[in-house]
Design an enzyme around this catalytic site. Sequence first.
Site, PDB file in Angstrom:
ATOM      1  N   ASP A  64       0.816  -1.222   0.000  1.00  0.00           N
ATOM      2  CA  ASP A  64       0.000   0.000   0.000  1.00  0.00           C
ATOM      3  C   ASP A  64       0.849   1.272   0.000  1.00  0.00           C
ATOM      4  O   ASP A  64       0.686   2.137   0.871  1.00  0.00           O
ATOM      5  CB  ASP A  64      -0.939   0.012   1.207  1.00  0.00           C
ATOM      6  CG  ASP A  64      -1.791  -1.234   1.303  1.00  0.00           C
ATOM      7  OD1 ASP A  64      -2.250  -1.703   0.256  1.00  0.00           O
ATOM      8  OD2 ASP A  64      -1.980  -1.742   2.423  1.00  0.00           O
ATOM      9  N   GLU A 236     -11.172   1.616  -3.920  1.00  0.00           N
ATOM     10  CA  GLU A 236     -10.487   2.040  -2.688  1.00  0.00           C
ATOM     11  C   GLU A 236      -9.185   2.759  -3.033  1.00  0.00           C
ATOM     12  O   GLU A 236      -8.852   2.957  -4.199  1.00  0.00           O
ATOM     13  CB  GLU A 236     -10.203   0.827  -1.797  1.00  0.00           C
ATOM     14  CG  GLU A 236      -9.373  -0.250  -2.456  1.00  0.00           C
ATOM     15  CD  GLU A 236      -9.351  -1.563  -1.687  1.00  0.00           C
ATOM     16  OE1 GLU A 236     -10.100  -1.690  -0.702  1.00  0.00           O
ATOM     17  OE2 GLU A 236      -8.590  -2.463  -2.084  1.00  0.00           O
TER      18      GLU A 236
END
Length: 561
Positions: A64, A236
């Site tokens: 991420d 997302e």
Amino acid sequence: MIGALAFATQAPAAGAGPPAAVTTPAAPPVLYDWFEYTGRDRAFDAPLPDGHFRNPILAGFHSDPSIVAARGKFYLVHSTFTYFPGIPVFESEDLVHWTQVGNAIHRPDQLDFDGLGLSRGVFAPAIEYHEGVFYVVNTAVDNGGNFIVTARDPAGPWSDPVWLPEIGGIDPSLFFDDDGRAYLLNNDEPEGPPRYDGHRAIWLQAFDLDTLQPFGPREVLVDGGVKPEENPIWIEGPHIYKVDGWYVLSNAEGGTGPQHSQVVLRSRDVWGPYIPYARNPILTQRDLPETRDLPVTNAGHADLVEGPDGRWWAVFLASRNYDVSHYNTGRETFLLPVTWEDGWPSILPPDAPVPYVLPAPSWMARPAEQAPMTGNFTWRDAFDAPTLERAWMFVRVPRHDWADLASHPGRLAIHPLPEGLDTLGNPSFLARRQQHLVFEASTALAAPATGIAAGMAAFQSGNHWYFLGMRRAGTGALELFVERATGVDRPVETLATQVVATATDMRLKIAGDEGRIAFAYATGDGDWQWLLRDADATVLSTERTGGFVGATLGPYARDER
């Protein structure tokens, strides 16, 4: 002593409470002389041409990624879930050579991960910089929700979390517009009931930099994904960039597994409406043959940044697999150039594999072979520094000062705790990321006292790990053993044992080769003796265990009295 406060080298931020009290456990310490890690991946064997760099730029579990350009450099943060210190902050001048300078979660009183599974905790941080302040927004899953921390210096100290109680969901990020206004984006449930599992939306709200809270109306920018008629899942990781008057909204879509992708939309107004790019996705590996050589999978969750030459680049997560679907090194950070056409960004053409070697940014001055976080290398910690190297992590926040570099200079003293590796607290295990599919990790340590098991662990989760250890047998000799955990509600197995004459100093080694793993020992300066070979390393694979982390390795000791 160091341990729970090992990485808290900066003074606490103003207004922060006192550090959590720590005590030294009573168990006799186990003394480690050094720890060494070597990686030998085939993907990194080929010589690197001048002016090129290797992917991944951060090998091993660095998932991420989020990036920002500030003060003539670049700063990168990642998810660490329930590892501590959390959210590492990396610095680079050229996007290739990265050095960790701090952690956004570096004090024990900032967050508490006790009771959480390893893949909970801090998800998908996003970093931004505005008028002298660095901002990291994040979600503490199962232990507080969304929050923001700030710092003037990316090395720290970082503030205590400021919670965002009105915002649900995950993956918040900030956008600063040209007029100085700030906005908060994040993933959350849609306005009405979700139509299907994985139906999510991207929301936008104005953000007050004085109170560090959102305010005013909250609006949906994307409902479901770029093709809502196809029921897309898990939109997302949103980021907005303003380029040539366009607000470009970039998001991950498809979940963080093999269907992962990156999609973009744009608008002339920050509030929308946002129109999807006709050539979405701009990054994915889902359409490539599973049996390709040296596969890169799971590509997505990208963040874009502009270089000093005006060229854009994307950092994103992806995984390097073996045996089609397994990967022990977790989700790693990759770098690719971004091309712009008619105001739309693109990272990789359809059906193109993520390259391992490609031309470097034009301003890179140092040879990429010197990049410290990629390629084949050997890393050694002689435990002769006053504080632990930043590569080390704890499993959750330590409550005891069990890791000590001061009482025996030049050696690491671990004061064993009774917690096993399956605890939802903090075991006395120092964790370093596995960064290669083919690796060796070794250490030298003194034989432990009676009632103590000590050695090193290969750890994927509380239910999936190996422990190469030793303990005193009833005769005073040493019993060496390999333990393995393979799942919830399954008993820990002892796979091999060997009794050796009492020795003062021992060396232990774990060697991994994709889906196989082996364990060896040596007494003093003697030759290596294999205790167990050809064991199943898919036990340490994220695909098998679930969750979002990669395997880690390091010293572990357990109080069995």
